[in-house]
Motif scaffolding. Structure first.
Motif, PDB file in Angstrom:
ATOM      1  N   THR A  50       0.872  -1.323   0.150  1.00 27.96           N
ATOM      2  CA  THR A  50       0.000   0.009  -0.011  1.00 27.96           C
ATOM      3  C   THR A  50       0.831   1.483   0.236  1.00 27.96           C
ATOM      4  N   THR A  51       1.824   1.072   0.869  1.00 26.10           N
ATOM      5  CA  THR A  51       2.655   2.334   1.004  1.00 26.10           C
ATOM      6  C   THR A  51       2.975   2.614  -0.585  1.00 26.10           C
ATOM      7  N   HIS A  52       3.715   1.729  -1.257  1.00 24.03           N
ATOM      8  CA  HIS A  52       4.592   2.097  -2.452  1.00 24.03           C
ATOM      9  C   HIS A  52       3.552   2.095  -3.547  1.00 24.03           C
ATOM     10  N   LEU A  53       2.423   1.590  -3.740  1.00 21.48           N
ATOM     11  CA  LEU A  53       1.563   1.996  -4.502  1.00 21.48           C
ATOM     12  C   LEU A  53       0.837   3.950  -3.862  1.00 21.48           C
ATOM     13  N   LEU A  54       1.047   3.856  -2.687  1.00 19.97           N
ATOM     14  CA  LEU A  54       0.287   5.116  -2.713  1.00 19.97           C
ATOM     15  C   LEU A  54       1.584   6.710  -3.343  1.00 19.97           C
ATOM     16  N   LEU A  55       2.454   5.750  -2.719  1.00 20.24           N
ATOM     17  CA  LEU A  55       3.950   6.881  -3.138  1.00 20.24           C
ATOM     18  C   LEU A  55       3.647   7.199  -4.656  1.00 20.24           C
ATOM     19  N   LYS A  56       3.926   6.399  -5.132  1.00 19.05           N
ATOM     20  CA  LYS A  56       3.294   5.731  -6.592  1.00 19.05           C
ATOM     21  C   LYS A  56       2.059   7.744  -7.478  1.00 19.05           C
ATOM     22  N   THR A  60       2.431  10.704  -8.987  1.00 18.71           N
ATOM     23  CA  THR A  60       2.173  11.430 -10.396  1.00 18.71           C
ATOM     24  C   THR A  60       0.497  11.906 -10.369  1.00 18.71           C
ATOM     25  N   PHE A  61       0.436  12.923  -9.481  1.00 17.37           N
ATOM     26  CA  PHE A  61      -1.088  13.100  -8.939  1.00 17.37           C
ATOM     27  C   PHE A  61       0.070  14.728  -8.888  1.00 17.37           C
ATOM     28  N   ARG A  62      -0.837  15.334 -10.383  1.00 16.91           N
ATOM     29  CA  ARG A  62      -0.350  16.781 -11.433  1.00 16.91           C
ATOM     30  C   ARG A  62      -0.753  18.240 -10.623  1.00 16.91           C
ATOM     31  N   ILE A  73      -6.076  10.278  -2.399  1.00 19.94           N
ATOM     32  CA  ILE A  73      -6.005   9.089  -1.934  1.00 19.94           C
ATOM     33  C   ILE A  73      -6.945   8.423  -1.307  1.00 19.94           C
ATOM     34  N   ARG A  74      -8.054   9.232  -0.445  1.00 16.21           N
ATOM     35  CA  ARG A  74      -9.435   9.678  -0.330  1.00 16.21           C
ATOM     36  C   ARG A  74      -9.749   7.887  -0.939  1.00 16.21           C
ATOM     37  N   SER A  75      -9.864   8.227  -2.413  1.00 14.01           N
ATOM     38  CA  SER A  75     -11.277   7.659  -3.319  1.00 14.01           C
ATOM     39  C   SER A  75      -9.997   6.193  -3.545  1.00 14.01           C
ATOM     40  N   VAL A  76      -8.847   5.914  -3.691  1.00 12.76           N
ATOM     41  CA  VAL A  76      -8.155   5.065  -3.539  1.00 12.76           C
ATOM     42  C   VAL A  76      -7.867   4.151  -2.741  1.00 12.76           C
ATOM     43  N   GLY A  77      -7.547   4.980  -1.556  1.00 16.67           N
ATOM     44  CA  GLY A  77      -7.941   4.202   0.091  1.00 16.67           C
ATOM     45  C   GLY A  77      -9.327   3.441  -0.068  1.00 16.67           C
ATOM     46  N   GLN A  78     -10.018   3.846  -0.617  1.00 16.01           N
ATOM     47  CA  GLN A  78     -11.823   2.914  -0.434  1.00 16.01           C
ATOM     48  C   GLN A  78     -11.916   2.321  -1.264  1.00 16.01           C
ATOM     49  N   GLN A  79     -11.006   2.563  -2.417  1.00 17.82           N
ATOM     50  CA  GLN A  79     -11.158   1.053  -3.152  1.00 17.82           C
ATOM     51  C   GLN A  79     -10.554  -0.168  -2.599  1.00 17.82           C
ATOM     52  N   LEU A  80      -9.616   0.085  -2.007  1.00 20.59           N
ATOM     53  CA  LEU A  80      -7.732  -0.388  -1.360  1.00 20.59           C
ATOM     54  C   LEU A  80      -9.372  -1.556  -0.753  1.00 20.59           C
ATOM     55  N   ILE A  81      -9.596  -1.128   0.890  1.00 20.23           N
ATOM     56  CA  ILE A  81     -10.378  -1.022   1.337  1.00 20.23           C
ATOM     57  C   ILE A  81     -11.433  -2.114   1.064  1.00 20.23           C
ATOM     58  N   ALA A  82     -11.837  -1.567   0.063  1.00 14.94           N
ATOM     59  CA  ALA A  82     -13.550  -1.671  -0.228  1.00 14.94           C
ATOM     60  C   ALA A  82     -13.234  -4.031  -0.700  1.00 14.94           C
ATOM     61  N   ALA A  83     -11.809  -4.120  -1.164  1.00 16.40           N
ATOM     62  CA  ALA A  83     -11.043  -5.003  -1.744  1.00 16.40           C
ATOM     63  C   ALA A  83     -10.984  -5.997  -0.827  1.00 16.40           C
ATOM     64  N   GLN A  84     -10.943  -5.930  -0.124  1.00 14.50           N
ATOM     65  CA  GLN A  84     -10.212  -6.880   1.582  1.00 14.50           C
ATOM     66  C   GLN A  84     -10.175  -6.169   2.951  1.00 14.50           C
ATOM     67  N   PRO A  85     -11.233  -5.171   3.675  1.00 14.28           N
ATOM     68  CA  PRO A  85     -11.496  -4.695   4.323  1.00 14.28           C
ATOM     69  C   PRO A  85     -11.116  -5.657   5.899  1.00 14.28           C
ATOM     70  N   ARG A  86     -10.931  -7.059   5.318  1.00 12.40           N
ATOM     71  CA  ARG A  86     -10.152  -7.134   7.057  1.00 12.40           C
ATOM     72  C   ARG A  86      -8.801  -7.492   6.588  1.00 12.40           C
ATOM     73  N   VAL A 249       3.870  22.195  -4.796  1.00 11.43           N
ATOM     74  CA  VAL A 249       5.323  21.754  -5.405  1.00 11.43           C
ATOM     75  C   VAL A 249       5.892  21.026  -3.953  1.00 11.43           C
ATOM     76  N   ASP A 250       5.986  22.573  -2.810  1.00  9.71           N
ATOM     77  CA  ASP A 250       6.731  21.736  -1.926  1.00  9.71           C
ATOM     78  C   ASP A 250       5.706  20.359  -0.769  1.00  9.71           C
ATOM     79  N   ILE A 251       4.871  21.358  -1.092  1.00 11.09           N
ATOM     80  CA  ILE A 251       3.468  20.057  -0.037  1.00 11.09           C
ATOM     81  C   ILE A 251       3.929  18.691  -0.745  1.00 11.09           C
ATOM     82  N   LYS A 252       4.278  18.602  -2.361  1.00 13.62           N
ATOM     83  CA  LYS A 252       3.441  17.017  -2.417  1.00 13.62           C
ATOM     84  C   LYS A 252       5.025  16.803  -2.500  1.00 13.62           C
TER      85      LYS A 252
END
Lengths: 492, 528
Positions: A50-56, A60-62, A73-86, A249-252
């Motif tokens: 997950t960490t690697h994925l979020l890093l990418k 790549t966030f423009r 990030i939230r939407s990606v997270g929701q997808q991942l959590i929905a895939a396997q909530p446990r 840019v700093d924030i990213k």
């Protein structure tokens, strides 16, 4: 064992490779399918992936807008959590990253004088916990709700979160009516604007008098560590921040830096935990453990270099016994995660430690001679309880009967801010074929076979948690949760 | 030299090694067969020694001193030999004074040379000891020494690589769990090789069936044993000079019992039955005809089985099945014949309930129970012991079988039973034990460690590992891994507070009444 494989088994190694060469969305899909097919299991690989994925994702966030980054990030997270909530580690990492982004954006907003450093309380109270997909019943009169602030009904950045808001919103209305009579208190905060913006209060009086504001003294003040409350992050506030591209840019860059630090933390967690080993193990001890957990083995190895003791290892049949046997015999020969060279470790027997392997049935029989029990959880919950491999509850209960201390070793990344309202939901069930083979026709036809993979161990059975931050009592975990996660992220 | 010093290869210090010299044979118990054999030879060697000299005084310190001197003498001789110095005239003198520090290494080096070498050495040592004792200060018996020396070169071939490896090898030999060390002398026999001729074929067969778990379970083994004894008794004929009551028990029955004991340690029920049988035999009138006496005994055995096991079992099943109410979820563990009977009885009576069967490695007895119940039409769920908390969530009653009930109210049953009882107790689920009075014992137990049965560790290996397949992950090479031990105990003791009720043929009892009932049931059998 075949030494040449035609195609590598899908798992974290293939995912990380895939991540290097493919666009982000494809990688997200890949990860989701790995999670759904349970080809990537157990907390550590999931957290690292997950960490690697979020890093990418962040890399790549423009866009320039921090709010949009949070959304992404939230939407990606929701997808991942929905895939396997446990697989709670996934959600934990997503929430950590979100908290990181918010913190960095806030720091930036603080430095930036144009922004109103005080915004409406975009805060959701800690009480509003409803992990998506897991049904829970939430009483409007529960203690966390009473003492803490209630959400505003105005449009906030959380407006697109699911139905949990509505429930608490209704409750908020009810309580509001009862309480909003007294005028708000003046505070030390500089810009006390009119009531359109909720004033900051630092006392419990103010809390009861002005239910719109979250109180910083209520426990736990998620995401804040200073007595002066930081303003919540809302789209309104963010919109008022002038569009300084340099700052964005700093924030990213800072977020990427933070995620890399998170990766480092994941890598070093086991080492940091192992550093505490000598504080907890004395000579000639008899230690009971079970399953093939890397964290426990490295913890014991660190102690084994200086002390001589005995380990009784319960094979965790039927789900983990092969790995347990392999761990006892050879340690870890090759890493499952990436191409880390220092993932190898020798078995305890190589260091002169006596290891006694027992079947799970003998746990009660030998418990009277065991000095301490070391468990490795799959997930640690904010109430001090934990979810561990099946068999852990038996061991913990037998230990409590014999007054034997139970130690749980885990990195902080396994600590979830989710409160287990329904502990049943946390248990995952596995392949029934491991219990009774499918070839056994008679059993398959007429007998129901169940194979739970996890046990929920309540907080009163655990005596100590050893994390990469040190040792804590189960009652302290909520503080660590508060340090690492934000209230508004708990409900993704 | 090594064997007489003591067959203990793991002697860490010189003092330990030298002190074990006179009684080296006793220390060999822990080590493998090899060393025990050599110490036997060594002790015989020493006896030769003493007889030859005629000066063997029983003074322990003296004997130790002598042994030390002999050891040192021998070492010096070996050293001199290896140095090629030939006639070891100065050897014994120098050796008696010192050189013991090298002793620890040398005896352990020689250990590996194999039995034959040790035998040769022992004999050589005996002679050498003789000669060194007589010589004391000066030594001119070149004859005997050279004879001894002539035998030694074989034994003394030095392999430098082995001097360091010795310590490792000694650790590898420890495959017994320290806590249970006192239980490893229980034998298991899988062939009839070496069995006494007096053992009846039926008993031979029974022994093998028991050691291979074909016949498994306390009551089953008891009944099977009594039936085999019946056959043996029928084949018995009293010798001329003696009478049946005096002869049968100790001269005919005992070999059978001993054979069974070597196959697998006997259960409490079997022990009680044997005691009863011997009591029956003693009370037979010596004047009765052989045929009559044997018929009486066989009838007595039949009655015993009927009363104490069959009828008792059915009475227990009847009473326990009244404890099963409609809608119940009965939790049980492994396979108990009584529990099976109870459940089938309740099912026949029409009660609607379902059963959860828990099971564990390595015997998987619960599978058989689950199948039998499912065949009879019950609703059965099957789980492994790791899922026990999950099962306990739904259970309303727990029914357990027993191997034995101890006199302090504790239950001795298949390992894992205590886990089930503990989880049930934590959830306030009633735990009912079904146990015939023949399984009650006078013994008391506080833990599962002092009295238990240790099964061979090989039974814990998975089938592929047992076959020696070099699967990297499995435990195939567990024997060669130093410090790794596999523990396979068969029984565990459940505390009395976890048991709510014991169902016997006398009725429902609390576990604290077990000693009282045991007294009653044994008094009943004693003919006054």
């Amino acid at each position: 064992m075949p030494s040449v494989m035609l195609a590598p088994t899908p798992g974290i190694a293939t995912f990380l490779k895939h991540l290097k060469h493919n666009p982000v969305d494809a990688s997200i899909e890949n990860f989701v399918s790995l999670l759904k097919r349970r080809q990537i299991r157990s907390s550590r690989p999931c957290a690292i992936a997950t960490t690697h994925l979020l890093l990418k994702v962040v890399a790549t966030f423009r866009d320039r807008d921090v709010a949009k980054l949070v959304e992404r990030i939230r939407s990606v997270g929701q997808q991942l959590i929905a895939a396997q909530p446990r697989e709670m580690a996934v959600g934990n990492i997503v929430r950590r990253v979100l908290g990181l982004v918010r913190e960095i954006a806030e720091d930036d907003a603080d430095e930036n004088p144009d922004s109103t450093s005080m915004g409406d309380s975009g805060y959701l109270p800690y009480s509003n916990l409803e992990p998506s997909g897991l049904p829970t019943h939430f009483s409007n009169f529960s203690p966390p709700k009473h003492g803490s602030a209630l959400p505003q009904k105005s449009g906030l950045s959380q407006s697109d979160s699911n139905g949990g808001d509505d429930n608490s919103g209704q409750g908020a209305v009810a309580v509001e009516k009862q309480l909003d009579r007294r005028p708000p208190l003046l505070t030390s905060h500089t810009s006390y604007v009119a009531s359109a913006m909720a004033p900051q209060v630092t006392s419990l009086f103010g809390l009861l008098s002005h239910p719109h504001t979250p109180s910083p003294t209520a426990t736990p003040p998620l995401g804040t560590q200073s007595p002066v409350m930081k303003p919540g992050l809302t789209s309104r506030v963010l919109a008022t921040i002038p569009d300084a591209s340099a700052a964005k840019v700093d924030i990213k860059a800072e977020v990427l830096e933070g995620i890399r630090e998170l990766l480092d933390e994941l890598d070093q967690a086991d080492d940091q935990i192992a550093a505490y080993a000598l504080d907890h193990i004395h000579s000639n001890e008899i230690i009971l453990t079970h399953t093939s957990s890397t964290t426990v083995q490295r913890f014991l190895l660190a102690a084994a270099r200086k002390r001589k003791f005995t380990v009784i290892h319960a094979e965790a049949y039927p789900n983990d016994y092969l790995e347990t046997h392999a761990t006892i015999m050879q340690g870890r020969q090759k890493s499952a995660v990436g191409d880390d060279e220092d993932e190898r470790w020798s078995p305890l027997t190589a260091l002169g430690i006596t290891v006694i392997m027992i079947p799970d049935s003998a746990v009660f029989a030998i418990m009277s001679r065991v000095n301490k029990v070391i468990l490795s959880p799959h997930t640690v919950l904010a109430n001090g309880g934990l979810v561990a491999a099946a068999g852990a509850l038996t061991i913990a209960q037998a230990a409590s009967v014999h007054k034997t201390p139970v130690i749980a070793v885990s990195g902080v990344y396994k600590l979830s801010p989710v409160y287990p309202f329904d502990t049943e939901e946390l248990i995952e069930y596995g392949d029934a074929g491991r219990v009774a083979e499918f070839q056994d026709g008679e059993m398959v036809e007429s007998i129901e076979v169940v194979n739970p993979l996890f046990d929920y161990v309540s907080a009163d059975l655990v005596d100590l948690y050893i994390t990469n931050l040190g040792g804590h009592a189960p009652s302290y975990l909520y503080r660590i949760v508060a340090d690492h996660y934000r209230a508004e992220d708990v409900n993704l | 030299m090594a064997p007489s010093v003591g067959g203990d290869p793991a002697a860490p210090t010189d003092t330990a090694a030298s002190q074990s010299a006179p009684d080296g044979s006793s220390k060999a118990a822990i080590d493998g067969a090899q060393t025990s054999k050599t110490s036997a030879i060594a002790s015989s060697g020493k006896q030769e020694n003493g007889v030859a000299n005629g000066e063997t005084k029983a003074s322990g310190a003296e004997a130790k001193k002598r042994a030390k001197a002999e050891k040192a003498a021998k070492r010096e001789r070996e050293k001199a030999e290896r140095a090629g110095a030939g006639g070891t005239a100065a050897g014994p003198q120098a050796s008696e004074q010192g050189g013991q520090s090298s002793g620890a290494l040398k005896p352990t080096q020689n250990q590996q040379k194999g039995q034959k070498d040790r035998q040769g050495e022992a004999k050589a040592q005996a002679q050498a000891q003789t000669s060194s004792k007589d010589a004391k200060a000066s030594h001119k018996r070149t004859g005997s020494v050279s004879a001894a020396n002539a035998q030694r070169p074989l034994a003394l071939r030095r392999r430098p690589s082995q001097s360091g490896g010795q310590a490792k090898e000694s650790k590898q030999i420890v495959k017994e769990v320290g806590l249970f060390g006192h239980l490893y002398n229980q034998p298991r026999r899988y062939t009839i090789e070496g069995a006494s001729k007096a053992v009846h074929p039926a008993v031979l067969a029974l022994g093998l069936q028991m050691s291979s778990y074909t016949i498994c379970g306390s009551s089953a083994r008891c009944v099977a044993m009594l039936l085999a004894f019946k056959k043996a008794i029928e084949a018995y004929s009293t010798p001329k000079e003696t009478s049946l009551p005096r002869h049968m028990s100790s001269h005919y029955l005992s070999p059978q019992i001993d054979f069974l004991k070597t196959c697998r340690p006997i259960s409490v029920s079997m022990g009680n039955a044997i005691r009863w049988l011997k009591d029956q035999i003693i009370h037979i009138d010596p004047d009765t005809d052989d045929g009559e006496a044997k018929a009486e005994l066989c009838a007595g055995i039949d009655q015993f089985i009927r009363e104490r096991i069959t009828v008792a079992g059915s009475a227990i099943a009847a009473s326990a099945s009244t404890k099963i109410k409609p809608g119940d979820v009965i939790l049980t563990y492994a396979k108990s014949a009584l529990v099976e009977q109870t459940l089938l009885r309740a099912h026949e009576a029409g009660t609607d309930f379902r059963v959860i069967v828990l099971d564990s490695r390595p015997l998987f007895e619960g599978k058989n129970l689950a199948r039998a119940l499912a065949r009879a039409g019950l609703r059965v769920q099957y789980m492994l012991l790791s899922a026990a908390p999950h099962a306990a969530k739904e259970a309303t009653t727990v029914l357990l079988g027993a191997h034995a009930m101890m006199s302090n109210g504790r239950l001795c049953s298949r390992v894992g039973t205590a886990v089930v009882a503990m989880l049930a107790h934590a959830r306030a689920i009633p735990v009912i034990v079904c146990c015939e009075s023949v399984k009650f014992t006078d013994r008391v137990a506080l833990d599962s460690i002092v009295q238990n049965e240790i099964a061979p560790s090989e039974e814990l290996l998975l089938p592929s590992a047992a076959a020696g397949v070099a699967d990297g992950g499995s435990l195939a090479k567990w024997k060669e891994t130093p410090g790794l031990q596999l523990l396979n105990i068969m029984y565990d003791v459940t505390p009395a507070e976890y048991i709510d009720m014991v169902v016997t043929e006398f009725g429902f009892l609390p576990p604290s009444s077990v000693p009282v009932v045991h007294r009653i049931s044994t008094e009943r059998d004693v003919r006054t």
